[in-house]
Motif scaffolding. Sequence first.
Motif, PDB file in Angstrom:
ATOM      1  N   ASP A  91       5.037   1.583  12.480  1.00 30.95           N
ATOM      2  CA  ASP A  91       3.682   1.167  12.127  1.00 30.95           C
ATOM      3  C   ASP A  91       3.123   1.807  10.867  1.00 30.95           C
ATOM      4  N   SER A  92       3.624   2.962  10.485  1.00 30.92           N
ATOM      5  CA  SER A  92       3.058   3.658   9.330  1.00 30.92           C
ATOM      6  C   SER A  92       3.834   3.401   8.037  1.00 30.92           C
ATOM      7  N   ALA A  93       4.951   2.704   8.125  1.00 32.43           N
ATOM      8  CA  ALA A  93       5.815   2.520   6.957  1.00 32.43           C
ATOM      9  C   ALA A  93       5.226   1.533   5.955  1.00 32.43           C
ATOM     10  N   LEU A  94       5.626   1.734   4.730  1.00 30.32           N
ATOM     11  CA  LEU A  94       5.328   0.800   3.658  1.00 30.32           C
ATOM     12  C   LEU A  94       6.234  -0.412   3.842  1.00 30.32           C
ATOM     13  N   LEU A  95       5.679  -1.614   3.736  1.00 30.13           N
ATOM     14  CA  LEU A  95       6.460  -2.847   3.832  1.00 30.13           C
ATOM     15  C   LEU A  95       6.581  -3.424   2.424  1.00 30.13           C
ATOM     16  N   VAL A  96       7.818  -3.624   1.971  1.00 31.93           N
ATOM     17  CA  VAL A  96       8.059  -4.033   0.592  1.00 31.93           C
ATOM     18  C   VAL A  96       8.877  -5.328   0.571  1.00 31.93           C
ATOM     19  N   PRO A  97       8.200  -6.475   0.469  1.00 32.26           N
ATOM     20  CA  PRO A  97       8.932  -7.721   0.283  1.00 32.26           C
ATOM     21  C   PRO A  97       9.351  -7.838  -1.181  1.00 32.26           C
ATOM     22  N   ALA A  98      10.595  -8.263  -1.407  1.00 33.10           N
ATOM     23  CA  ALA A  98      11.118  -8.373  -2.776  1.00 33.10           C
ATOM     24  C   ALA A  98      11.865  -9.691  -2.921  1.00 33.10           C
ATOM     25  N   LEU A  99      11.409 -10.520  -3.825  1.00 35.39           N
ATOM     26  CA  LEU A  99      12.042 -11.812  -4.082  1.00 35.39           C
ATOM     27  C   LEU A  99      12.671 -11.816  -5.469  1.00 35.39           C
ATOM     28  N   ASP A 100      13.751 -12.548  -5.595  1.00 34.24           N
ATOM     29  CA  ASP A 100      14.458 -12.658  -6.871  1.00 34.24           C
ATOM     30  C   ASP A 100      13.598 -13.436  -7.858  1.00 34.24           C
ATOM     31  N   ALA A 101      13.216 -12.785  -8.951  1.00 34.81           N
ATOM     32  CA  ALA A 101      12.417 -13.431  -9.995  1.00 34.81           C
ATOM     33  C   ALA A 101      13.299 -14.005 -11.100  1.00 34.81           C
ATOM     34  N   ARG A 102      14.609 -13.874 -10.933  1.00 39.83           N
ATOM     35  CA  ARG A 102      15.604 -14.289 -11.918  1.00 39.83           C
ATOM     36  C   ARG A 102      15.522 -13.382 -13.146  1.00 39.83           C
ATOM     37  N   LEU A 106      12.493  -8.584 -10.187  1.00 36.36           N
ATOM     38  CA  LEU A 106      12.062  -8.815  -8.814  1.00 36.36           C
ATOM     39  C   LEU A 106      10.571  -9.128  -8.791  1.00 36.36           C
ATOM     40  N   TYR A 107      10.161  -9.962  -7.842  1.00 39.78           N
ATOM     41  CA  TYR A 107       8.749 -10.068  -7.471  1.00 39.78           C
ATOM     42  C   TYR A 107       8.596  -9.102  -6.304  1.00 39.78           C
ATOM     43  N   VAL A 108       7.630  -8.202  -6.366  1.00 41.05           N
ATOM     44  CA  VAL A 108       7.478  -7.178  -5.336  1.00 41.05           C
ATOM     45  C   VAL A 108       6.015  -7.051  -4.919  1.00 41.05           C
ATOM     46  N   GLY A 109       5.826  -6.860  -3.620  1.00 46.19           N
ATOM     47  CA  GLY A 109       4.518  -6.534  -3.061  1.00 46.19           C
ATOM     48  C   GLY A 109       4.667  -5.286  -2.211  1.00 46.19           C
ATOM     49  N   CYS A 110       3.589  -4.574  -1.994  1.00 46.84           N
ATOM     50  CA  CYS A 110       3.608  -3.368  -1.156  1.00 46.84           C
ATOM     51  C   CYS A 110       2.443  -3.453  -0.180  1.00 46.84           C
ATOM     52  N   PHE A 111       2.757  -3.372   1.111  1.00 47.34           N
ATOM     53  CA  PHE A 111       1.765  -3.572   2.161  1.00 47.34           C
ATOM     54  C   PHE A 111       1.899  -2.492   3.230  1.00 47.34           C
TER      55      PHE A 111
END
Length: 182
Positions: A91-102, A106-111
């Motif tokens: 529950d306390s971890a950083l969630l990092v979705p990463a998509l290939d931006a070519r 990378l496209y990256v978000g931090c939640f």
Amino acid sequence: MPSGVGAVGTAAPPTPTDRVLVLCAQVLAEAGVAAAELTAIAVGAGPGSFTGLRIGLATGKGLAYALGKPLWLASSLAALAYDLAAVTPDDSALLVPALDARRGELYVGCFRRAADARLAAVADERVLAPAALADVIAGLGGRAHLAGDALATYGEALAALPTTVVRHASPRTPSALSLIHI
């Protein structure tokens, strides 16, 4: 060449783009929901491929207009973060979705999870080189979970991430179901 027409005049197999409305009807039928019962149309607004976003947004706008429903747009990275949260008990971890931006990016978000079970962005979504991701995660501190199609594409470059980063083979792309949370 028009969609569905082969090079020598033969019919080409349909692509998902050709069938998007048929697929929408199938999903509604499987769920036992009539289109008129929908309260809104939600669409992933990117980041993502230009063609995929254009098709998704145009389809969503057309459906919303035809049904007289509001159109809601949601970040594809935020949607992927919800999918990642579903497979991450920390529950306390950083969630990092990463998509290939070519083009090597990378496209990256931090939640992080908020008290109400929603996710809160803790940094702006961004485009960056795989080598820069370690600095972003280190700057936000703590344990992190990383998922998305960028792992398959940039796995070797992402191997230098600290051991506090847990890599998940799935989810690779955001699900439509995750848009509901947003």
